[in-house]
Design an enzyme around this catalytic site. Structure first.
Site, short mmCIF file in Angstrom:
data_model
loop_
_atom_site.label_atom_id
_atom_site.label_comp_id
_atom_site.label_asym_id
_atom_site.label_seq_id
_atom_site.Cartn_x
_atom_site.Cartn_y
_atom_site.Cartn_z
N LYS A 42 0.90 -1.17 0.08
CA LYS A 42 -0.02 0.01 0.23
C LYS A 42 1.09 1.37 0.27
O LYS A 42 1.95 1.29 0.64
CB LYS A 42 -0.97 0.04 1.25
CG LYS A 42 -1.61 1.37 1.58
CD LYS A 42 -2.89 1.66 0.63
CE LYS A 42 -3.46 3.00 1.07
NZ LYS A 42 -4.28 3.57 -0.20
N GLY A 69 -8.10 8.00 1.24
CA GLY A 69 -7.53 9.00 2.03
C GLY A 69 -6.33 8.56 2.66
O GLY A 69 -5.79 8.85 3.62
N ASN A 122 4.37 7.17 -6.06
CA ASN A 122 2.91 7.49 -6.35
C ASN A 122 2.85 9.11 -6.66
O ASN A 122 2.84 9.69 -5.50
CB ASN A 122 1.98 7.10 -5.39
CG ASN A 122 0.53 7.09 -5.69
OD1 ASN A 122 0.15 7.73 -6.62
ND2 ASN A 122 -0.35 6.28 -5.03
N CYS A 125 -2.21 10.35 -6.46
CA CYS A 125 -3.25 9.85 -5.46
C CYS A 125 -4.27 11.08 -5.81
O CYS A 125 -4.01 12.36 -5.56
CB CYS A 125 -3.01 10.01 -4.11
SG CYS A 125 -4.29 9.84 -3.23
N LYS A 159 4.21 6.01 -10.37
CA LYS A 159 2.50 5.69 -10.69
C LYS A 159 1.99 6.98 -11.19
O LYS A 159 1.55 7.91 -10.58
CB LYS A 159 1.97 5.18 -9.34
CG LYS A 159 0.33 5.03 -9.43
CD LYS A 159 0.04 3.55 -9.95
CE LYS A 159 -1.31 3.01 -9.63
NZ LYS A 159 -1.58 2.42 -8.39
N GLY A 266 -6.22 -4.67 -9.07
CA GLY A 266 -6.68 -4.17 -7.96
C GLY A 266 -8.20 -4.37 -7.75
O GLY A 266 -8.51 -5.24 -6.82
C1 DHB Z 1 -5.33 6.41 -2.40
C2 DHB Z 1 -5.89 6.47 -3.49
C3 DHB Z 1 -4.97 6.16 -4.48
O1 DHB Z 1 -5.77 6.11 -5.94
C4 DHB Z 1 -3.85 6.24 -4.55
O2 DHB Z 1 -3.19 6.28 -5.53
C5 DHB Z 1 -3.28 6.44 -3.21
C6 DHB Z 1 -3.86 6.47 -2.06
C7 DHB Z 1 -6.11 6.56 -1.07
O3 DHB Z 1 -6.93 7.16 -1.12
O4 DHB Z 1 -5.87 6.03 -0.04
#
Ligand code: DHB
Length: 309
Positions: A42, A69, A122, A125, A159, A266
């Protein structure tokens, strides 16, 4: 059906995508023991986070909408998990999110000294309040790349969010080529979408007044287009992992034709559970066998174009 990402061998073409069932130790252990080709963790932040208020994830007929979040245990915990996961002998991938370029630097530096094999940074997000995904901003992306690309030898990947414009894809690709970026994962969920429940007359999730990231089958054509475009722009320099709506072996095969070196799963993992990796793998192998292909590399990127007879 082996594949390789930045010199790291994967036993198959299918691995888990970050975000789904890969935050806690038990979940990561289950992925380690599964047919996922790698253990993707994660996205983690410097400090542990509880994430957004529930309901923050809703299944939909063809996917899901989420505004999690960034609930995670904090990067120190994932550093420890990585050393414990090493015994399973498959590639381990860290995913990191900073709230500033300095935080990205701290996170990448820490994972450079860890047991992970690859680091997915990443930049996409969609659920941070009032902020659009970093990789929609070239200046901010450049500032982060300056800080994270010379901190060690482990391959770094980005990402990326979905792009809807070829000029922008070209500009991002040019930027990526200027730095030591070994792979991209394309695409993250499509941010700022809204699903309304007409019976309750409310959105289906609570955070951000219902706005969140759309995932799953809905987004596959956009994911395929991004993978194809980035494959064309980056193929000699950068490996591409496809993400977005992969549910069947046929989906995986389409991403392979578009140019993906591997695919991440996913939403289907969330809906179907851990056996999805084995099933998709099997279905992909059947398609390759039927068509007389004997390796991933033989098909990768070999999309044929329609032509007038
Ligand atoms: C979250 C969602 C995402 O798409 C990501 O790339 C990273 C975190 C999230 O809200 O936890």
């Amino acid at each position: 059906m082996k594949t390789k990402i930045a010199g790291i061998e994967f036993d198959s073409y299918i691995l888990n995508a970050s975000g789904v069932l890969c935050s806690a130790w038990k979940e990561l252990e289950e992925i380690a023991k599964s047919d996922s080709a790698a253990i993707m963790m994660k996205s983690c932040t410097l400090e542990p986070r509880k994430g957004n208020e529930e309901p923050r994830y809703a299944r939909l007929p063809l996917g899901a909408i989420q505004s999690m979040g960034l609930p995670n245990l904090g990067y120190q915990e994932y550093l420890r998990f990585a050393s414990q996961l090493k015994q399973y002998g498959k590639p381990i991938i860290a995913s990191v999110v900073g709230f500033s370029s300095d935080e990205y630097e701290t996170l990448v530096k820490a994972f450079q000294k860890s047991e992970v094999n690859l680091i997915e940074v990443n930049l996409s997000c969609p659920n941070i309040t009032n902020e659009s995904p970093i990789a929609y901003n070239l200046e901010r992306t450049k500032e982060i790349l300056e800080k994270i690309t010379n901190l060690g030898e482990k391959p770094i990947g980005l990402k990326l969010p979905p792009y809807f414009d070829s000029d922008y894809q070209s500009q991002i690709a040019e930027l990526i080529k200027r730095y030591k970026i070994s792979f991209i994962s394309s695409i993250n969920s499509i941010g700022e979408t809204l699903i309304i429940d007409p019976e309750k007359e409310t959105p289906v999730i609570k955070p951000k007044k219902g706005f969140g990231g759309l995932c799953g089958e809905y987004i596959k054509p956009i994911a395929l287009a991004n993978v194809r475009r980035f494959y064309e722009l980056l193929k000699d320099d950068v490996f591409v992992m496809g993400v977005g709506g992969i549910k069947t072996g046929r989906d995986a095969f389409e991403f392979l034709l578009a140019g993906a070196d591997a695919v991440q799963v996913g939403t289907t993992f969330e809906k179907e559970g851990i056996t999805c990796f084995q099933r998709i793998n099997k279905e992909l192998n059947e398609i390759l066998n039927e068509k007389g292909y004997s390796s991933i590399s033989e098909v990768k990127g070999k999309l044929k174009y329609l032509c007038t007879p």
